[in-house]
Design a protein around this motif. Structure first.
Motif, PDB file in Angstrom:
ATOM      1  N   LEU A 142     -45.278  -7.166 -24.955  1.00  0.00           N
ATOM      2  CA  LEU A 142     -46.537  -7.400 -25.138  1.00  0.00           C
ATOM      3  C   LEU A 142     -47.505  -8.159 -23.844  1.00  0.00           C
ATOM      4  N   ILE A 143     -47.155  -8.909 -23.209  1.00  0.00           N
ATOM      5  CA  ILE A 143     -47.786  -8.738 -21.586  1.00  0.00           C
ATOM      6  C   ILE A 143     -48.871  -7.319 -21.933  1.00  0.00           C
ATOM      7  N   VAL A 144     -48.102  -6.421 -22.073  1.00  0.00           N
ATOM      8  CA  VAL A 144     -49.036  -5.190 -21.134  1.00  0.00           C
ATOM      9  C   VAL A 144     -49.930  -5.442 -22.212  1.00  0.00           C
ATOM     10  N   MET A 145     -49.616  -5.382 -23.643  1.00  0.00           N
ATOM     11  CA  MET A 145     -50.474  -4.260 -24.555  1.00  0.00           C
ATOM     12  C   MET A 145     -51.518  -5.755 -25.177  1.00  0.00           C
ATOM     13  N   GLY A 146     -51.101  -7.011 -24.867  1.00  0.00           N
ATOM     14  CA  GLY A 146     -51.802  -7.530 -25.818  1.00  0.00           C
ATOM     15  C   GLY A 146     -52.832  -9.092 -25.089  1.00  0.00           C
ATOM     16  N   PHE A 147     -53.029  -8.627 -23.311  1.00  0.00           N
ATOM     17  CA  PHE A 147     -52.977  -9.996 -23.231  1.00  0.00           C
ATOM     18  C   PHE A 147     -54.463  -9.552 -22.631  1.00  0.00           C
ATOM     19  N   ARG A 234     -60.880 -16.223 -19.470  1.00  0.00           N
ATOM     20  CA  ARG A 234     -62.705 -15.594 -19.744  1.00  0.00           C
ATOM     21  C   ARG A 234     -62.559 -14.170 -19.561  1.00  0.00           C
ATOM     22  N   SER A 235     -61.351 -14.038 -18.277  1.00  0.00           N
ATOM     23  CA  SER A 235     -61.150 -12.549 -17.779  1.00  0.00           C
ATOM     24  C   SER A 235     -59.954 -11.842 -18.273  1.00  0.00           C
ATOM     25  N   HIS A 236     -60.041 -10.601 -18.524  1.00  0.00           N
ATOM     26  CA  HIS A 236     -58.486 -10.042 -18.760  1.00  0.00           C
ATOM     27  C   HIS A 236     -57.505  -9.996 -17.275  1.00  0.00           C
ATOM     28  N   VAL A 237     -58.255 -10.095 -15.584  1.00  0.00           N
ATOM     29  CA  VAL A 237     -57.520 -10.558 -14.773  1.00  0.00           C
ATOM     30  C   VAL A 237     -56.892 -11.497 -14.754  1.00  0.00           C
ATOM     31  N   GLY A 238     -57.323 -12.687 -15.243  1.00  0.00           N
ATOM     32  CA  GLY A 238     -56.902 -14.170 -15.258  1.00  0.00           C
ATOM     33  C   GLY A 238     -56.005 -14.400 -16.188  1.00  0.00           C
ATOM     34  N   SER A 239     -55.466 -13.748 -17.733  1.00  0.00           N
ATOM     35  CA  SER A 239     -55.633 -13.497 -18.562  1.00  0.00           C
ATOM     36  C   SER A 239     -53.812 -12.709 -18.361  1.00  0.00           C
ATOM     37  N   PHE A 240     -54.285 -11.387 -18.012  1.00  0.00           N
ATOM     38  CA  PHE A 240     -52.890 -10.454 -16.699  1.00  0.00           C
ATOM     39  C   PHE A 240     -52.095 -11.515 -15.955  1.00  0.00           C
ATOM     40  N   SER A 241     -52.689 -12.470 -14.869  1.00  0.00           N
ATOM     41  CA  SER A 241     -52.097 -13.045 -14.505  1.00  0.00           C
ATOM     42  C   SER A 241     -51.102 -14.538 -14.651  1.00  0.00           C
ATOM     43  N   ALA A 242     -52.087 -15.057 -15.247  1.00  0.00           N
ATOM     44  CA  ALA A 242     -51.516 -16.036 -16.253  1.00  0.00           C
ATOM     45  C   ALA A 242     -49.874 -15.598 -16.706  1.00  0.00           C
ATOM     46  N   LEU A 243     -50.330 -14.358 -17.177  1.00  0.00           N
ATOM     47  CA  LEU A 243     -49.005 -14.282 -18.478  1.00  0.00           C
ATOM     48  C   LEU A 243     -47.428 -13.503 -17.773  1.00  0.00           C
TER      49      LEU A 243
END
Length: 476
Positions: A142-147, A234-243
């Motif tokens: 879910l993280i990989v598909m939805g971040f 605010r960004s893909h990187v921030g979302s993925f890292s946080a998740l």
């Protein structure tokens, strides 16, 4: 509603174009299907083997030749723990606690033949049970598909355009959530089908329904969390890292912290300390193999007075058998006291660890899953108690036979000659002292009641995150 469906459909169209998203989804679904098939087959085979071994152990016991009753006490008997139907999806503690117990007089043996005792240290990596796939790997999917479901719209500049078209931020968020939930439930479907199949193996509708519902809540939590983080980032990187950080903390770190906290909070003596304490207690009791032990003087005097005779030779019962009965009863009381104390400490530690389910959905789903499947600590302890009841019953039946089916004179003189040795044996027809044993977990209603706290933890976590998604969606 139609617009929400269109948003979800468009998200799936994007994923189909993304090789990474579809590859991850396909891998997760294949793993779920494979884990259900393999674990189902493995546990079903284990159940058949244990049932066969149980029947074989009982057959070998009753086929023993004429013997002295106490010889049969030490010959002993095996009990095997048959896995419950839902154990085919969540083996729980089965791999760590052992599956068989050897029953004999004067001892309470622990369960043996656990999977971890006969495997390499990295065996858990290959034990991809459906529970492991759903609890650990599905959140990663879910993280990989939805971040990037929300950050992508913001970075591409389409977010404002959608607002102009009449699509509210909350509607967009819900549509993305529907798409993400579809991916999560695609992995859940094989597990749900496996759970329905266990109905034919004896599972109850209540257990199966609650089992599937608990995993649906778990998937719902992660869908909501991914949406929330993606909406706030605010960004893909921030979302993925946080998740990823949240996944590591909740699925890997917190369960370890919970275990260590439980061990520190509720002290439990080591096995060596317990064994020494038991031995010290048993030294205060008499030796059941020695009828002349001073500890049994009061028993001897009471029997002589009861039957109005002057010596044990004149008693209508075998005094050595009476001593064996008394000694076994006293010894069992001591062993049971220590065993119950140890089990209470284990349950207390488990309760401390389970409180971390308010912080970690992985701990909550693990607790709910094992309790509903009947593969948790409490059901294992139920097996130990039932095994001890069987042990005490068959040992005391043989001790009673020793007291009433064999004379004291023949017993004390059995080693004088071959003839006296034969006279000190009883017929093999007396070995029908074993009761049929088939372990079953707690009733479905009790297992469901035990899982309510874990289900409540999952629901509260899902509700809190869902409220956060709604509030974040309205503020976009």
């Amino acid at each position: 509603m139609f617009r929400i469906w269109l948003i979800a459909k468009d998200e799936w169209r994007y994923w189909r174009r993304s090789h990474l998203a579809m590859t991850v989804l396909m891998i997760a679904v294949v793993l779920a299907i494979a884990s259900v098939v393999v674990t189902f087959s493995t546990v079903s085979l284990a159940a058949h083997q244990r049932a066969h071994l149980q029947s074989q152990a009982e057959q070998k016991f009753v086929e023993q030749p004429d013997r002295h009753p106490h010889r049969m006490v030490h010959y002993g008997h095996y009990l095997f723990r048959t896995p419950p139907p839902l154990g085919r999806l969540d083996p729980g503690v089965d791999a760590y606690t052992g599956t068989a117990i050897f029953l004999e007089g004067h001892r309470q043996n622990g369960a043996t033949f656990s999977g971890q005792q006969h495997s390499a240290g990295l065996n858990w990596l290959s034990a991809l049970s459906p529970a492991f796939v759903m609890q650990i790997l599905t959140p990663l999917l879910l993280i990989v598909m939805g971040f990037g479901v929300m950050t992508r719209e913001r970075e591409a500049g389409t977010f404002d355009f959608l607002k102009i078209q009449g699509v509210s931020p909350l509607m967009l968020t819900i549509g993305k959530g529907v798409a993400l939930a579809g991916a999560g439930f695609a992995v859940l479907i094989p597990v749900a089908v496996g759970a329905l199949i266990t109905l034919f193996y004896g599972s109850s509708i209540l257990s199966v329904s609650a089992f599937v519902f608990s995993y649906a809540l778990y998937v719902g939590f992660w869908c909501a969390l991914v949406l929330l983080v993606s909406t706030l980032s605010r960004s893909h990187v921030g979302s993925f890292s946080a998740l990823i950080i949240v996944w590591v903390v909740t699925c890997l770190v917190l369960p370890r912290i919970a275990t260590n906290t439980a061990v520190v909070t509720v002290h439990s003596p080591s096995k060596l300390e317990t064994d020494f304490a038991v031995l010290q207690k048993l030294r205060e009791m008499g030796d059941g193999h020695n009828a002349n032990d001073p500890a049994f003087k009061a028993l001897k005097d009471n029997l002589l007075a009861k039957y109005n005779v002057d010596s044990v030779d004149e008693l209508p019962v075998n005094f050595k058998g009476i001593v064996a009965q008394k000694s076994e009863a006293d010894l069992t009381d001591v062993l049971n006291d220590f065993a119950e104390q140890k089990m209470e400490e284990g349950v207390a530690q488990a309760k401390v660890a389970r409180q971390f389910g308010w912080l970690s959905p992985a701990i909550a789903i693990q607790t709910a899953s094992m309790k509903l499947a009947g593969t948790d600590l409490e059901n294992y302890q139920r097996f130990l108690r039932e095994a001890e009841a069987v042990r005490f019953a068959f040992v005391q039946s043989l001790n009673k036979l020793h007291a009433e089916g064999l004379s004291y004179a023949d017993d004390v003189n059995k080693y004088q000659s071959h003839e006296t040795l034969q006279k000190a044996k009883v017929s093999a027809n007396n070995w029908q002292v074993l009761s049929d044993f088939h372990f079953v977990p707690l009733p479905a209603a009790e297992r469901f009641a035990g899982s309510i706290q874990a289900l409540l933890q999952l629901f509260v976590l899902w509700l809190v995150v869902s409220i956060g998604v709604v509030l974040a969606g309205r503020r976009q």
